[in-house]
Design a protein around this motif. Sequence first.
Motif, PDB file in Angstrom:
ATOM      1  N   MET A  89      59.640  88.462  24.841  1.00  0.00           N
ATOM      2  CA  MET A  89      59.903  87.015  24.721  1.00  0.00           C
ATOM      3  C   MET A  89      58.802  86.293  23.948  1.00  0.00           C
ATOM      4  SD  MET A  89      60.660  84.582  27.965  1.00  0.00           S
ATOM      5  CE  MET A  89      61.032  82.835  27.775  1.00  0.00           C
ATOM      6  N   LEU A  90      57.564  86.603  24.272  1.00  0.00           N
ATOM      7  CA  LEU A  90      56.429  85.981  23.566  1.00  0.00           C
ATOM      8  C   LEU A  90      55.275  86.973  23.561  1.00  0.00           C
ATOM      9  CD1 LEU A  90      55.745  83.122  22.312  1.00  0.00           C
ATOM     10  CD2 LEU A  90      54.407  82.744  24.391  1.00  0.00           C
ATOM     11  N   LEU A 141      58.252  76.655  23.284  1.00  0.00           N
ATOM     12  CA  LEU A 141      59.604  76.164  23.576  1.00  0.00           C
ATOM     13  C   LEU A 141      60.609  77.249  23.212  1.00  0.00           C
ATOM     14  CD1 LEU A 141      61.120  73.479  24.388  1.00  0.00           C
ATOM     15  CD2 LEU A 141      61.408  73.082  21.935  1.00  0.00           C
ATOM     16  N   PHE A 142      61.574  77.484  24.119  1.00  0.00           N
ATOM     17  CA  PHE A 142      62.551  78.555  23.922  1.00  0.00           C
ATOM     18  C   PHE A 142      63.964  77.988  23.975  1.00  0.00           C
ATOM     19  CE2 PHE A 142      58.690  80.364  25.454  1.00  0.00           C
ATOM     20  CZ  PHE A 142      58.550  81.537  24.749  1.00  0.00           C
ATOM     21  N   LEU A 159      59.347  77.077  19.114  1.00  0.00           N
ATOM     22  CA  LEU A 159      58.058  76.523  18.687  1.00  0.00           C
ATOM     23  C   LEU A 159      56.961  77.094  19.564  1.00  0.00           C
ATOM     24  CD1 LEU A 159      58.858  72.695  18.321  1.00  0.00           C
ATOM     25  CD2 LEU A 159      58.197  74.240  16.455  1.00  0.00           C
ATOM     26  N   ARG A 160      55.806  77.325  18.969  1.00  0.00           N
ATOM     27  CA  ARG A 160      54.645  77.765  19.734  1.00  0.00           C
ATOM     28  C   ARG A 160      53.412  77.047  19.190  1.00  0.00           C
ATOM     29  NH1 ARG A 160      52.650  84.067  20.283  1.00  0.00           N
ATOM     30  NH2 ARG A 160      51.114  83.745  21.944  1.00  0.00           N
ATOM     31  N   SER A 174      54.556  75.845  15.571  1.00  0.00           N
ATOM     32  CA  SER A 174      55.312  76.395  14.447  1.00  0.00           C
ATOM     33  C   SER A 174      56.304  77.398  15.013  1.00  0.00           C
ATOM     34  CB  SER A 174      54.387  77.054  13.439  1.00  0.00           C
ATOM     35  OG  SER A 174      53.508  77.910  14.120  1.00  0.00           O
ATOM     36  N   ARG A 175      57.292  77.712  14.214  1.00  0.00           N
ATOM     37  CA  ARG A 175      58.286  78.687  14.633  1.00  0.00           C
ATOM     38  C   ARG A 175      57.577  80.024  14.769  1.00  0.00           C
ATOM     39  NH1 ARG A 175      63.571  77.334  14.270  1.00  0.00           N
ATOM     40  NH2 ARG A 175      64.847  79.002  15.137  1.00  0.00           N
ATOM     41  N   GLU A 176      57.865  80.697  15.864  1.00  0.00           N
ATOM     42  CA  GLU A 176      57.166  81.951  16.118  1.00  0.00           C
ATOM     43  C   GLU A 176      57.709  83.043  15.209  1.00  0.00           C
ATOM     44  OE1 GLU A 176      54.673  82.697  17.633  1.00  0.00           O
ATOM     45  OE2 GLU A 176      54.787  84.684  18.496  1.00  0.00           O
ATOM     46  N   ARG A 177      56.783  83.677  14.491  1.00  0.00           N
ATOM     47  CA  ARG A 177      57.188  84.831  13.692  1.00  0.00           C
ATOM     48  C   ARG A 177      56.513  86.044  14.279  1.00  0.00           C
ATOM     49  NH1 ARG A 177      54.433  83.508   9.002  1.00  0.00           N
ATOM     50  NH2 ARG A 177      53.742  81.655  10.084  1.00  0.00           N
TER      51      ARG A 177
END
Length: 335
Positions: free
Chosen positions: A198-199, A247-248, A258-259, A325-328
């Motif tokens: 998940m993260l 945020l998921f 977003l992270r 930012s969007r998690e990559r």
Amino acid sequence: MTAPDATIMKVEGTHYPPLLLRYPGNPILTGKDWPYSINSVFNAGATLLPDGTTLLLCRVEDRRGLSHLCAARSQNGVDGWQIDSEPTLMPNSREYPEEIWGIEDPRITFVPELQQYVVTYTSYSRGGPVVSLALTKDFRSFERYGVVMVPDDKDSALLPRRIDGYWALIHRPMTALGAHMWISYSPDLRHWGRHRLMLEARRGAWWDANKIGMSPPPIETSRGWLVLYHGVRHTPSGCLYRLGLALFDLENPEKCLLRGDSWIFGPEAEYERLGDVDDVVFPCGYTMNPDGDTVNIYYGAADCSIALARASVRSLLDWLDANGSRERRHRAEDL
Ligand code: BMA
């Protein structure tokens, strides 16, 4: 006494926007408040009962070093705590051998479909920490489901509703490549599968390198599941526990929208910096005020006390919009 927002403060001398505001009467609960002999109290799960009472399910460490759970109730969530006169949930290693070295760090989720609270907690087994799950209606009697995630695994909470027909559990298994947040799904709260990363913890010098974990259960907002997670930094003088934000997606919670890059809360006050384990802030629960925006975050401080900080969900989301930012996955700069 209720705590008007004006009395909430931040530690002096900081130069960043305070998103989590400490209650000036912190810590709100310490071992001295306990009706029986203990070492310390910290890392409490939290919920609101139907009559508006705040219930904290506190991790209590006894004077052998083993933990159990004890409930404390307050009308205003700040003071006047009524603490159970004896342990509320004791480890029971005869029937649940995984609880041999205690039970720790509960997270509480009220599940409307079951009309019960689901408590997930860490059982300290001979093989390491495992995730255990129990159901309760009143925090007086509990129905244990036993181990739901095998060692080494902790920092777990259930989402309050099914996702696509399945219950969803966030947890933090240790792997050879670090400690990351995972999510798993179940049709019945007993059988778990479809495990997904998940993260990820970042790498290198980042504040959240190598080891992260969910802190309180996710906060459901119209824009997604807002997750406060802790990052553990290993330093020559010990570990530093700080909090970050992500945020998921509401219907696909393994998708990070977003992270944030920097941490938003860390040990600064004396009761957070000095204790049995220095430099730890560790929330396991929150309650939402009737305004639907103010969250009361209950956190363990230095493994010695329970403290309170308040935040606005809107401000947390605004901060993520500005700083996230969007998690990559496997970002080039991290490798
Ligand atoms: C972690 C957690 C917490 C504790 C923290 C600092 O591993 O599981 O129980 O507050 O360590 O000791």
